[in-house]
Design a protein around this motif. Structure first.
Motif, mmCIF file in Angstrom:
data_model
loop_
_atom_site.group_PDB
_atom_site.id
_atom_site.type_symbol
_atom_site.label_atom_id
_atom_site.label_comp_id
_atom_site.label_asym_id
_atom_site.label_seq_id
_atom_site.Cartn_x
_atom_site.Cartn_y
_atom_site.Cartn_z
ATOM 1 N N LYS A 287 57.691 25.874 26.886
ATOM 2 C CA LYS A 287 57.081 24.788 27.734
ATOM 3 C C LYS A 287 55.611 24.534 27.303
ATOM 4 O O LYS A 287 54.930 25.317 26.994
ATOM 5 N N VAL A 288 55.533 23.277 26.847
ATOM 6 C CA VAL A 288 54.469 22.643 26.615
ATOM 7 C C VAL A 288 53.962 21.565 26.903
ATOM 8 O O VAL A 288 54.886 20.859 27.692
ATOM 9 N N ASN A 289 52.767 20.726 26.799
ATOM 10 C CA ASN A 289 52.566 19.441 27.471
ATOM 11 C C ASN A 289 52.573 18.510 26.117
ATOM 12 O O ASN A 289 52.948 19.087 25.103
ATOM 13 N N GLN A 290 52.358 17.166 26.336
ATOM 14 C CA GLN A 290 52.620 16.527 25.184
ATOM 15 C C GLN A 290 51.637 16.697 24.164
ATOM 16 O O GLN A 290 52.152 16.557 22.832
ATOM 17 N N GLU A 291 50.546 16.583 24.281
ATOM 18 C CA GLU A 291 49.460 16.893 23.289
ATOM 19 C C GLU A 291 49.764 18.322 22.535
ATOM 20 O O GLU A 291 49.595 18.316 21.529
ATOM 21 N N GLU A 292 50.270 19.311 23.308
ATOM 22 C CA GLU A 292 50.632 20.684 22.521
ATOM 23 C C GLU A 292 51.681 20.593 21.733
ATOM 24 O O GLU A 292 51.638 20.952 20.742
ATOM 25 N N TYR A 293 52.677 19.826 22.136
ATOM 26 C CA TYR A 293 53.825 19.396 21.302
ATOM 27 C C TYR A 293 53.456 18.627 20.112
ATOM 28 O O TYR A 293 53.691 19.212 18.951
ATOM 29 N N GLU A 294 52.863 17.602 20.205
ATOM 30 C CA GLU A 294 52.494 16.854 18.987
ATOM 31 C C GLU A 294 51.488 17.669 18.071
ATOM 32 O O GLU A 294 51.633 17.606 16.736
ATOM 33 N N LYS A 295 50.591 18.518 18.437
ATOM 34 C CA LYS A 295 49.934 19.378 17.555
ATOM 35 C C LYS A 295 50.783 20.152 16.795
ATOM 36 O O LYS A 295 50.383 20.620 15.557
ATOM 37 N N ILE A 296 51.766 20.763 17.459
ATOM 38 C CA ILE A 296 52.633 21.766 16.599
ATOM 39 C C ILE A 296 53.415 21.117 15.734
ATOM 40 O O ILE A 296 53.525 21.397 14.555
ATOM 41 N N VAL A 297 53.986 19.930 15.859
ATOM 42 C CA VAL A 297 54.790 18.995 15.096
ATOM 43 C C VAL A 297 53.806 18.571 13.754
ATOM 44 O O VAL A 297 54.249 18.699 12.861
ATOM 45 N N LYS A 298 52.741 18.336 14.051
ATOM 46 C CA LYS A 298 51.814 17.979 13.282
ATOM 47 C C LYS A 298 51.356 19.254 11.988
ATOM 48 O O LYS A 298 51.450 18.954 10.972
ATOM 49 N N GLU A 299 51.205 20.362 12.810
ATOM 50 C CA GLU A 299 51.045 21.614 11.762
ATOM 51 C C GLU A 299 52.223 21.688 10.747
ATOM 52 O O GLU A 299 52.067 22.123 9.863
ATOM 53 N N LYS A 300 53.316 21.654 11.523
ATOM 54 C CA LYS A 300 54.668 21.956 10.921
ATOM 55 C C LYS A 300 54.800 20.990 9.641
ATOM 56 O O LYS A 300 55.161 21.320 8.611
ATOM 57 N N VAL A 301 54.454 19.709 9.938
ATOM 58 C CA VAL A 301 54.596 18.888 9.128
ATOM 59 C C VAL A 301 53.807 19.011 7.596
ATOM 60 O O VAL A 301 53.965 18.850 6.603
ATOM 61 N N ALA A 302 52.380 19.432 8.133
ATOM 62 C CA ALA A 302 51.610 19.851 7.156
ATOM 63 C C ALA A 302 52.318 21.002 6.123
ATOM 64 O O ALA A 302 51.980 20.920 5.049
ATOM 65 N N GLU A 303 52.782 22.031 6.676
ATOM 66 C CA GLU A 303 53.267 22.922 6.008
ATOM 67 C C GLU A 303 54.396 22.634 5.286
ATOM 68 O O GLU A 303 54.631 23.126 4.126
ATOM 69 N N MET A 304 55.259 21.576 5.625
ATOM 70 C CA MET A 304 56.374 21.158 4.781
ATOM 71 C C MET A 304 55.775 20.224 3.717
ATOM 72 O O MET A 304 56.249 20.410 2.633
ATOM 73 N N ASN A 305 54.693 19.590 3.828
ATOM 74 C CA ASN A 305 54.187 18.719 2.785
ATOM 75 C C ASN A 305 53.634 19.634 1.726
ATOM 76 O O ASN A 305 53.916 19.287 0.378
ATOM 77 N N GLU A 306 52.860 20.666 2.217
ATOM 78 C CA GLU A 306 52.528 21.883 1.349
ATOM 79 C C GLU A 306 53.604 22.398 0.391
ATOM 80 O O GLU A 306 53.487 22.534 -0.698
ATOM 81 N N ARG A 307 54.663 22.661 1.017
ATOM 82 C CA ARG A 307 55.759 23.280 0.519
ATOM 83 C C ARG A 307 56.280 22.391 -0.561
ATOM 84 O O ARG A 307 56.782 22.763 -1.708
ATOM 85 N N PHE A 308 56.385 20.962 -0.161
ATOM 86 C CA PHE A 308 56.865 20.008 -1.153
ATOM 87 C C PHE A 308 56.345 19.777 -2.349
ATOM 88 O O PHE A 308 56.517 19.663 -3.360
#
Length: 275
Positions: A238-259
């Motif tokens: 359970k999250v609100n919209q702002e929390e969800y967008e923060k999680i997605v942004k952090e995960k995308v940054a991790e994947m960019n770093e891996r790439f």
């Protein structure tokens, strides 16, 4: 006395019909994507751009079903054959586009929504308030199927985030953009609802044009013989919209770093949309 009794009976009947009113609408969506791809000082690879644009076009051509009552709805993607995710050395990654098992629940009376979605193989339950839709009404009309529809528009400012990768280094670019929305709704179906997160007009929204995205209703069934079941989804973090967008942004940054770290292991192209 008989006249009063008859009036009361008719009133009760109309109230029952209003309470039981429900329907099912089918929508088709598509998006036009403008992509420019280049490597270093080289000119854009037109063949590669065409290949990715065609892949993206198919990925965003989807069909959804909106089940609705006077005040509640669920919006789900119909089961379809998904296009291949990778071909010819091209990898396309799309985040925030919604999965085939997503359920978007809206309650326009309580002005809330619950979005059950899966991203990065993890389920989330996003609970938040519906934003007030600042629509500007218009007297312009057109027919969509057998329904007379009216035009409404709105404009909002939105922060757009893009990632530019040069020599393995990722640069995040932020800019404010103006998003224009045109919606066509019909008062002949008196529910203030519509596809996706669109709502707030005095009639069901049958068509939406927002940026490069288009949503068009292709079929409507009112009061179907088989009653639709509208339930608020459960399960997931359970999250609100702002929390969800923060999680997605952090995960995308991790994947960019891996790439970035693996860039020497083979050529690939990552395209990020949404969020």
């Amino acid at each position: 006395m008989k006249i009063q009794f008859l009036f009361l009976a008719m009133l009760c009947s109309l109230t029952t019909i209003a309470q039981d009113f429900q329907g099912k609408a089918t929508y088709k969506t598509h998006s036009n994507m403008d992509l420019k791809i280049s490597t270093g000082d080289k000119a854009p690879n037109s063949d590669l751009q065409k290949q990715i644009q065609e892949r993206m076009k198919k990925m965003f051509q989807k069909t959804y079903t909106l089940n609705f009552t006077k005040s509640t709805s669920t919006y789900t993607q119909n089961k379809e054959l998904e296009p291949a995710a990778q071909s010819g050395g091209v990898q396309v990654m799309v985040f925030g586009n919604g999965g085939g098992n997503d359920i978007l629940y809206k309650n326009t009376t309580e002005k809330k929504y619950v979005n059950k979605t899966e991203v990065f193989s993890k389920e989330f339950l996003i609970k938040d308030k519906l934003s007030d839709a600042a629509w500007e009404m218009s007297g312009e009309t057109k027919k969509i199927g057998k329904y007379t529809c009216y035009k409404a528009t709105r404009t909002r400012e939105e922060e757009q985030i893009s990632h530019i990768m040069t020599d393995g280094e990722t640069e995040e670019k932020k800019q404010m953009v103006t998003v224009n929305t045109v919606a066509w709704y019909t008062p002949e179906i008196p529910v203030n609802n519509g596809p996706d997160m669109f709502w707030g007009l005095p009639g069901l929204i049958l068509e939406v044009h927002e940026g490069k995205r288009t949503i068009v209703c292709t079929e409507i069934v009112l009061n179907p013989a088989e009653k639709v079941k509208i339930k608020e989804p459960k399960g997931g973090k359970k999250v609100n919209q702002e929390e969800y967008e923060k999680i997605v942004k952090e995960k995308v940054a991790e994947m960019n770093e891996r790439f970035r770290n693996n860039r020497g292991k083979g050529e690939s192209i990552n395209i990020q949309i949404g969020g």
